[in-house]
Structures are given as C-alpha cells and as structure tokens.
Write an enzyme that holds these catalytic residues in place. Structure first.
Site, mmCIF file in Angstrom:
data_model
loop_
_atom_site.group_PDB
_atom_site.id
_atom_site.type_symbol
_atom_site.label_atom_id
_atom_site.label_comp_id
_atom_site.label_asym_id
_atom_site.label_seq_id
_atom_site.Cartn_x
_atom_site.Cartn_y
_atom_site.Cartn_z
ATOM 1 N N SER A 24 -2.273 9.032 -2.619
ATOM 2 C CA SER A 24 -2.457 10.486 -2.525
ATOM 3 C C SER A 24 -3.281 11.067 -3.669
ATOM 4 O O SER A 24 -4.139 11.924 -3.445
ATOM 5 C CB SER A 24 -1.095 11.175 -2.445
ATOM 6 O OG SER A 24 -0.302 10.847 -3.578
ATOM 7 N N LYS A 47 3.591 -2.789 -6.544
ATOM 8 C CA LYS A 47 3.555 -1.325 -6.555
ATOM 9 C C LYS A 47 3.825 -0.856 -7.976
ATOM 10 O O LYS A 47 4.883 -1.117 -8.543
ATOM 11 C CB LYS A 47 4.605 -0.773 -5.601
ATOM 12 C CG LYS A 47 4.659 0.746 -5.594
ATOM 13 C CD LYS A 47 5.595 1.259 -4.531
ATOM 14 C CE LYS A 47 5.694 2.765 -4.589
ATOM 15 N NZ LYS A 47 6.645 3.276 -3.592
ATOM 16 N N CYS A 66 14.586 5.537 -5.190
ATOM 17 C CA CYS A 66 14.278 4.662 -4.048
ATOM 18 C C CYS A 66 15.453 3.773 -3.643
ATOM 19 O O CYS A 66 15.346 3.000 -2.692
ATOM 20 C CB CYS A 66 13.045 3.820 -4.362
ATOM 21 S SG CYS A 66 11.597 4.838 -4.725
ATOM 22 N N GLU A 117 5.353 -10.754 -8.715
ATOM 23 C CA GLU A 117 5.945 -9.961 -7.632
ATOM 24 C C GLU A 117 5.418 -10.431 -6.273
ATOM 25 O O GLU A 117 6.171 -10.565 -5.312
ATOM 26 C CB GLU A 117 5.601 -8.470 -7.810
ATOM 27 C CG GLU A 117 6.403 -7.742 -8.861
ATOM 28 C CD GLU A 117 7.825 -7.401 -8.390
ATOM 29 O OE1 GLU A 117 8.212 -7.802 -7.277
ATOM 30 O OE2 GLU A 117 8.540 -6.747 -9.151
ATOM 31 N N ARG A 151 4.471 13.083 -3.547
ATOM 32 C CA ARG A 151 5.854 13.536 -3.779
ATOM 33 C C ARG A 151 6.034 14.977 -3.333
ATOM 34 O O ARG A 151 7.115 15.367 -2.937
ATOM 35 C CB ARG A 151 6.247 13.295 -5.235
ATOM 36 C CG ARG A 151 6.324 11.791 -5.483
ATOM 37 C CD ARG A 151 6.678 11.422 -6.904
ATOM 38 N NE ARG A 151 6.557 9.972 -7.061
ATOM 39 C CZ ARG A 151 6.638 9.341 -8.224
ATOM 40 N NH1 ARG A 151 6.849 10.030 -9.330
ATOM 41 N NH2 ARG A 151 6.514 8.032 -8.283
ATOM 42 N N LYS A 199 -0.746 -1.396 -4.832
ATOM 43 C CA LYS A 199 -0.744 0.060 -4.764
ATOM 44 C C LYS A 199 -0.525 0.632 -6.148
ATOM 45 O O LYS A 199 0.383 0.155 -6.828
ATOM 46 C CB LYS A 199 0.399 0.490 -3.844
ATOM 47 C CG LYS A 199 0.629 1.972 -3.776
ATOM 48 C CD LYS A 199 1.830 2.243 -2.943
ATOM 49 C CE LYS A 199 2.110 3.722 -3.053
ATOM 50 N NZ LYS A 199 3.398 4.042 -2.529
ATOM 51 N N CYS A 207 13.741 7.008 -0.951
ATOM 52 C CA CYS A 207 13.478 8.176 -1.801
ATOM 53 C C CYS A 207 13.282 9.482 -1.035
ATOM 54 O O CYS A 207 13.586 10.551 -1.556
ATOM 55 C CB CYS A 207 12.298 7.917 -2.739
ATOM 56 S SG CYS A 207 10.714 7.743 -1.922
#
Ligand code: PBG
Length: 322
Positions: free
Chosen positions: A272, A193, A127, A231, A203, A246, A119
């Site tokens: 973030s 994720k 991505c 997952e 971003r 995450k 990405c």
C-alpha cells in the site's frame, strides 16, 4: 571485443530489435489485485483509486478484472465487529467467506486468494491472540489461523495466503487443510514479511493498526536478508507452494536471493505505501504514472518475482493491452 568492434546500441536501434532482446516480460497474467471487502463500500483516502467494496461491488469489480486478463484477487475482509480472539476470521458467514462464495459463483475461473490473518478481526489489531503478559502467543494462534484457512477453503477459496508470521503456521494450516479434505489447495506463504512502515495506508484500509506496540516481535527486521532466507526455507519445509516477499521495492535484493535459493514460484507484494507514493508523486506532477508503474512492475519481475500482488494491477492491465 570492445568498442569500436562492439556497439551495444546496435540492438537498441528500433522498437522491434529492443523487443526481440527484452529479457523480462510483464503481462496481466502475472498480476493479482488485492480487494478490501466490507459490509458497506467506502473510498480509502490514502490510496486514490482503491476502495473498500461491498460484496456486490466486489463481484462487479471481479468481472472487470477478469475481462482485463487478471487471473485473480487477494481478498481482505473488514468485519463489522472485532473481539480479542478475532473470531470473525473463521466465521463461515464472515465477510471473506461470503465474498468468496459470491465471487466464485459469478466468476468461477477467477482465482480467489484469501489472506489468512487475525489482525483485521482482533480488537487489539495484532496478527495473533495475546498471552496474559500482552505478547502475541504464537502456538495458541496457530489453531485459530488453521481454522480460518479451512473456513476459507469451505467457502471456495483457490489459494490460502497466511500473512501473520507466526512460527509454524504453514505446517499447521497444511495439516488442517489436509484433514478437512483440501489436500489440493495450495498455500501462498507470506514467507519473508518485513516489519515495514510501508504498510501504513493498508492499516487505514483494513482498520488493522495494532492498538499498542508494533509487529516487530513477529515480522522480520528489515535489516536481515539471511534470516529472510531461513523463513523461506522453513515455510517450504512446512509445505508452502509459493513463497512471497513483502514489501517489494525496498526488498528487491531479497526477492533476487529467494529466486536464487528455491525452485518454487516466487511472489512479491507491491504494498500500500509503495502504491500511495506513486499516486502522490504522479498527482504532484513529478512523473507520468503509467511509465513509472510499468517500470516498477518490470523491476519486481526482473528481480525474480513470478507473481506480483499490486494495487496497480487493473491500470497496468489496461496499459499493457494498448
Ligand atoms: C495483514 C496484512 C498486512 C498487509 C497484508 N496483510 C498489514 C500488516 O501486516 O500490518 C499489508 C499490505 C499492504 O500494505 O498493502 N497482516
């Protein structure tokens, strides 16, 4: 036995007693810090205290982190040019590859974990690569991600961390690494994720916002814990060495569930937006930053994370040393 025979306050009476019975510990050795590397450094407005670093600035920062006992960094590269395929991602002279070599030369003992994703390198900001109908083409992306991982390995990365959320990418990367002679290189998989609004400031930092649409066709729905466990299961079956959840704070239950479901080391990414919230609230005088950061990181550890990736790592390491 209940009150008055039992009194839980007995073990809370002094700092030494509290320390003796503390169940969760937090030390710099559990923390990794993300670093954004670009041709030229610049502050990131939404993340006070975090900057895009030039390679020489990143090397200097790594020296300070190592001195504080932080075992490693997670590298994100911001290339000068982007294209539809994200070819900068597997360029042996790309920004992450150059930074990895420079950091490993200067600080051989510091772990360099590299984020593998397209990405930051694609002109459309997704991505993976796009199919003709504009959707993200899973299988065509696998080869490019695996190529990127091998290029990071050649540059000297210690751990490969795929964050793209394509199906089958851990297996594809494992096979390509093994073919390239890197069978000892571990994979830290961003296994669970979630498609999260908490990635907003990242971003801006990485210049990786999707130009159209969103990431919901490949990242997990925030409502789904069982699917997150699937997952994780699949990434383990494909060869992941460490599994990550995450974001961290809105997903502590998922961290706990993953911890209970596997013997692998578990990582969590304190992202973030979580960092930006703490910084903004502390700047507004809502609370003392140090106390909130240490409480937060302890909570992520208590939920079951062995490893925490956090923008607070450097400050936390300083506070923990006092
Ligand atoms: C790349 C990637 C993202 C983050 C880590 N790797 C952004 C995204 O998926 O949009 C987010 C990290 C953060 O918010 O701190 N795919």
């Amino acid at each position: 036995m209940a009150f008055p025979d039992t009194r839980l306050r007995r073990l809370r009476r002094t700092a030494a007693l509290r320390g003796l019975v503390r169940e969760t510990d937090l030390s710099p050795r559990h923390l990794l810090t993300p670093l954004f590397v670009a041709a030229t450094g610049a502050p990131i407005g939404l993340m006070p205290g975090v900057s895009r670093l030039s390679i020489s600035e990143a090397v200097a920062e790594c020296g300070e982190l190592a001195a504080l006992g932080i075992p490693g960094v997670v590298l994100f590269g911001i290339p000068d040019e982007k294209d539809a395929e994200g070819s900068g991602a597997w360029d042996d002279e790309g920004i992450v590859q150059l930074a990895t070599r420079a950091i490993k030369d200067a600080h051989p003992d510091l772990l360099v974990v590299t984020d593998v994703c397209l990405c930051e390198y694609t002109s459309h900001g997704h991505c993976g690569v796009l199919a003709s109908d504009g959707s993200v083409d899973n299988d065509a992306s696998l080869e490019l991600l695996a190529r990127t991982a091998v290029s990071h390995a050649r540059a000297g990365a210690d751990v490969i961390a795929p964050s793209d959320m394509m199906d089958g990418r851990v297996g594809a990367i494992r096979a390509e690494l093994d073919d390239g002679g890197f069978n000892e290189l571990p994979i830290l998989a961003y296994a669970a994720k979630f498609a999260s609004a908490f990635y907003g400031p990242f971003r801006e930092a990485a210049d990786s916002a999707p130009a159209f649409g969103d990431r919901r066709s490949y990242q997990l729905d925030g409502a789904n814990r069982r699917e997150a466990l699937r997952e994780v299961e699949l990434d383990i079956a494909e060869g992941a060495d460490i599994v990550m959840i995450k974001p961290a704070l809105a997903y502590l239950d998922v961290i706990a569930a993953v911890r209970a479901s596997t013997l692998l080391p578990v990582a969590a990414y304190n992202v973030s937006g979580e960092y930006a919230m703490v910084k903004a609230a502390a700047a507004a005088g809502a609370f003392e930053e140090r106390a909130v950061v240490l409480e937060t990181l302890t909570a992520i550890r208590r939920a079951g994370a062995d490893i925490i990736i956090t923008y607070h790592a450097k400050d936390a390491a300083k506070w923990l040393a006092q």
